[in-house]
Design an enzyme around this catalytic site. Sequence first.
Site, PDB file in Angstrom:
ATOM      1  N   CYS A   7      47.638 -57.442  20.918  1.00  0.00           N
ATOM      2  CA  CYS A   7      46.694 -57.508  19.769  1.00  0.00           C
ATOM      3  C   CYS A   7      47.425 -58.050  19.361  1.00  0.00           C
ATOM      4  O   CYS A   7      47.978 -59.390  20.160  1.00  0.00           O
ATOM      5  CB  CYS A   7      47.338 -56.365  19.126  1.00  0.00           C
ATOM      6  SG  CYS A   7      48.930 -55.752  18.817  1.00  0.00           S
ATOM      7  N   ASN A  10      52.082 -57.308  18.798  1.00  0.00           N
ATOM      8  CA  ASN A  10      52.490 -56.664  19.768  1.00  0.00           C
ATOM      9  C   ASN A  10      53.308 -55.707  18.836  1.00  0.00           C
ATOM     10  O   ASN A  10      54.700 -56.016  19.562  1.00  0.00           O
ATOM     11  CB  ASN A  10      53.010 -57.360  20.969  1.00  0.00           C
ATOM     12  CG  ASN A  10      53.584 -55.987  22.190  1.00  0.00           C
ATOM     13  OD1 ASN A  10      54.380 -56.303  22.582  1.00  0.00           O
ATOM     14  ND2 ASN A  10      52.423 -55.299  22.142  1.00  0.00           N
ATOM     15  N   CYS A  12      52.249 -53.805  15.776  1.00  0.00           N
ATOM     16  CA  CYS A  12      52.113 -52.370  15.387  1.00  0.00           C
ATOM     17  C   CYS A  12      50.263 -51.892  15.614  1.00  0.00           C
ATOM     18  O   CYS A  12      50.723 -51.019  16.381  1.00  0.00           O
ATOM     19  CB  CYS A  12      51.165 -52.911  14.300  1.00  0.00           C
ATOM     20  SG  CYS A  12      51.787 -53.637  12.627  1.00  0.00           S
ATOM     21  N   ARG A  13      49.239 -52.802  16.415  1.00  0.00           N
ATOM     22  CA  ARG A  13      48.462 -51.464  17.161  1.00  0.00           C
ATOM     23  C   ARG A  13      48.705 -51.459  18.563  1.00  0.00           C
ATOM     24  O   ARG A  13      48.694 -49.944  19.315  1.00  0.00           O
ATOM     25  CB  ARG A  13      46.999 -52.630  16.831  1.00  0.00           C
ATOM     26  CG  ARG A  13      46.685 -52.144  15.569  1.00  0.00           C
ATOM     27  CD  ARG A  13      45.962 -53.447  16.469  1.00  0.00           C
ATOM     28  NE  ARG A  13      46.141 -54.548  15.820  1.00  0.00           N
ATOM     29  CZ  ARG A  13      45.363 -55.598  15.013  1.00  0.00           C
ATOM     30  NH1 ARG A  13      44.164 -55.234  15.184  1.00  0.00           N
ATOM     31  NH2 ARG A  13      45.798 -57.101  15.373  1.00  0.00           N
ATOM     32  N   SER A  14      49.402 -53.053  19.896  1.00  0.00           N
ATOM     33  CA  SER A  14      49.106 -52.241  20.755  1.00  0.00           C
ATOM     34  C   SER A  14      50.618 -51.430  21.606  1.00  0.00           C
ATOM     35  O   SER A  14      50.370 -50.966  22.638  1.00  0.00           O
ATOM     36  CB  SER A  14      48.951 -53.912  21.513  1.00  0.00           C
ATOM     37  OG  SER A  14      49.821 -54.571  21.222  1.00  0.00           O
ATOM     38  N   ASP A 122      43.335 -54.357  11.832  1.00  0.00           N
ATOM     39  CA  ASP A 122      45.101 -54.789  11.900  1.00  0.00           C
ATOM     40  C   ASP A 122      45.871 -54.310  10.878  1.00  0.00           C
ATOM     41  O   ASP A 122      44.837 -54.416   8.985  1.00  0.00           O
ATOM     42  CB  ASP A 122      44.904 -56.322  11.655  1.00  0.00           C
ATOM     43  CG  ASP A 122      46.411 -56.972  11.329  1.00  0.00           C
ATOM     44  OD1 ASP A 122      46.963 -56.397  11.408  1.00  0.00           O
ATOM     45  OD2 ASP A 122      46.867 -57.913  11.465  1.00  0.00           O
TER      46      ASP A 122
END
Length: 152
Positions: A7, A10, A12-14, A122
Amino acid sequence: MKILMVCLGNICRSPVAEGIMKGKANKYRLVIAVDSAGTSGWHDGSLPDERSMKNAKGHGINISDQKSRRVLLSDFDLFDVIYAMDNQNYKNLLKLAPEGLQHKVKMILNETHPNQNLDVPDPYYTEDGFDEVYQLLNDACERIALNLKKNE
Ligand code: 4NP
């Protein structure tokens, strides 16, 4: 099989994608390596966002051992598949990818929504986007795991 989740930050999402995918590897006894990285490098060395850690923990997944890092050129050699969380990161990964290795870069939600190129939204500037992120990534990682199992 080596999988990299990517993301922007690195944090929040990934990291959540990495944690979920490692859980699926356990669940389905897949011999895979999973890591995550960000295209920006803005949060190098940081723990995942508190909200991501809390949400993941609520789903039984510990991501508090992760540290943010930027995507490296060597990642394109090392990993078999590099999953982008959204279109912006997908474009940046394609720009970064050495000649001949662009095929490794994929949109993660195309696993559950083929050819739609949907973004994992996001959640950084949201109050409550974190559970939606978890659900989308859990479905995508489940599909990835089942496909790997089928092709074992
Ligand atoms: P991520 O979320 O890409 O899912 O880790 C973000 C983290 C940080 C920022 C943006 C998105 N930021 O602007 O610092």
